[in-house]
Design a protein around this motif. Structure first.
Motif, mmCIF file in Angstrom:
data_model
loop_
_atom_site.group_PDB
_atom_site.id
_atom_site.type_symbol
_atom_site.label_atom_id
_atom_site.label_comp_id
_atom_site.label_asym_id
_atom_site.label_seq_id
_atom_site.Cartn_x
_atom_site.Cartn_y
_atom_site.Cartn_z
ATOM 1 N N ALA A 22 3.496 -61.364 -42.646
ATOM 2 C CA ALA A 22 4.573 -61.954 -41.852
ATOM 3 C C ALA A 22 5.826 -61.085 -41.896
ATOM 4 O O ALA A 22 6.520 -60.927 -40.880
ATOM 5 N N VAL A 23 6.121 -60.509 -43.046
ATOM 6 C CA VAL A 23 7.298 -59.646 -43.170
ATOM 7 C C VAL A 23 7.157 -58.415 -42.283
ATOM 8 O O VAL A 23 8.125 -57.985 -41.634
ATOM 9 N N LEU A 24 5.978 -57.846 -42.229
ATOM 10 C CA LEU A 24 5.755 -56.699 -41.342
ATOM 11 C C LEU A 24 6.027 -57.074 -39.890
ATOM 12 O O LEU A 24 6.648 -56.309 -39.134
ATOM 13 N N GLN A 25 5.574 -58.251 -39.476
ATOM 14 C CA GLN A 25 5.794 -58.701 -38.104
ATOM 15 C C GLN A 25 7.282 -58.908 -37.829
ATOM 16 O O GLN A 25 7.798 -58.478 -36.784
ATOM 17 N N LEU A 26 7.975 -59.534 -38.763
ATOM 18 C CA LEU A 26 9.405 -59.776 -38.574
ATOM 19 C C LEU A 26 10.193 -58.466 -38.602
ATOM 20 O O LEU A 26 11.142 -58.288 -37.825
#
Length: 250
Positions: A22-26
């Motif tokens: 999720a952090v990569l996406q954000l």
């Protein structure tokens, strides 16, 4: 063009091995809208006692690369989970209604809070190879013990829902509400979307606008759309900046 006198501060909360996807996406979303790695990450050393950063070498390497590219790294509690017993009625209300049991530093005594702050600081700084940007309590909730400990922990910057301050002097560096979103329930999602819409219309006059996103935001398209719209709105009027810039005087 964005004003040189207005700043936009953006951050990704709850960063750790368990939230990596999720952090990569954000991070991709923020980089696209802010023109590069012009944001901060809030690192949890051992989220809920289930995702210890100290044991994940691959994620440590990723954090160091992010830091080397210029992303500011804050210490964000230790467990993030609130495991304290709250004797104060106001604290019990905050713990129950303002966060899903994640206000870790709301009920800690100063000795425990200081120990977790210092251990988190040492771990994060060892991983990234430089000083951390500061300390931000999980859910932006600080009890008296945490506030006393913060003055001893040698962090540069701290923030809560309503302000950013110099952790060493208590000088207020920026004021105004954080724009953030909630994914825990339909009602909380709806209220966060409504607030973001209001913020886009009402907060443009602020010299510093803060936007905070969480891993859970990626689970709902409506939240991602609102985040993107909000970033575009303020990136047009406010210069993407670093928290450290707030301590620099003209």
């Amino acid at each position: 063009m964005p004003s040189e006198t207005k700043r936009l501060l953006a951050s990704i909360h709850d960063v750790g091995p368990g939230s990596e996807r999720a952090v990569l996406q954000l991070a991709d979303i923020l980089e696209m809208r802010l023109g590069g790695p012009n944001f901060a990450m809030l690192v949890v050393p051992d989220h809920w006692g289930q995702h210890p950063l100290a044991k994940d070498r691959a994620f440590q390497a990723r954090l160091r690369r992010w830091s080397e590219r210029g992303i500011e790294m804050f210490v964000h509690g230790w467990f993030h989970k609130d495991m304290a017993e709250h004797s104060d009625a106001a604290a019990r209300f905050k713990a129950k209604h303002m966060t899903a049991g994640e206000g870790e530093f709301l009920g800690l005594d100063d000795a425990t809070a200081l120990n977790r702050m210092l251990e988190g600081k040492a771990l994060v700084e060892d991983v990234i190879g430089r000083e951390s940007a500061g300390f931000i309590a999980p859910a932006w909730l600080y009890g008296e013990g945490a506030r006393a400990a913060l003055r001893k922990a040698d962090f540069a910057i701290a923030e809560d829902h309503w302000r950013v301050w110099d952790a060493s002097t208590d000088q207020v560096l920026a004021k105004g509400p954080v724009i953030t979103w909630a994914s825990r329930s339909t009602m909380r999602t709806a209220s966060s979307l409504a607030f973001a819409g209001l913020a886009r219309a009402a907060l443009g006059a602020l010299s510093t606008v803060r936007i905070a996103v969480h891993p859970g935001d990626v689970t709902k398209t409506s939240l991602l759309d609102s985040i993107d719209t909000t970033l575009r709105r303020f990136a047009a009027t406010h210069r993407p900046a670093r928290y450290a810039d707030l301590r620099i005087r003209p």
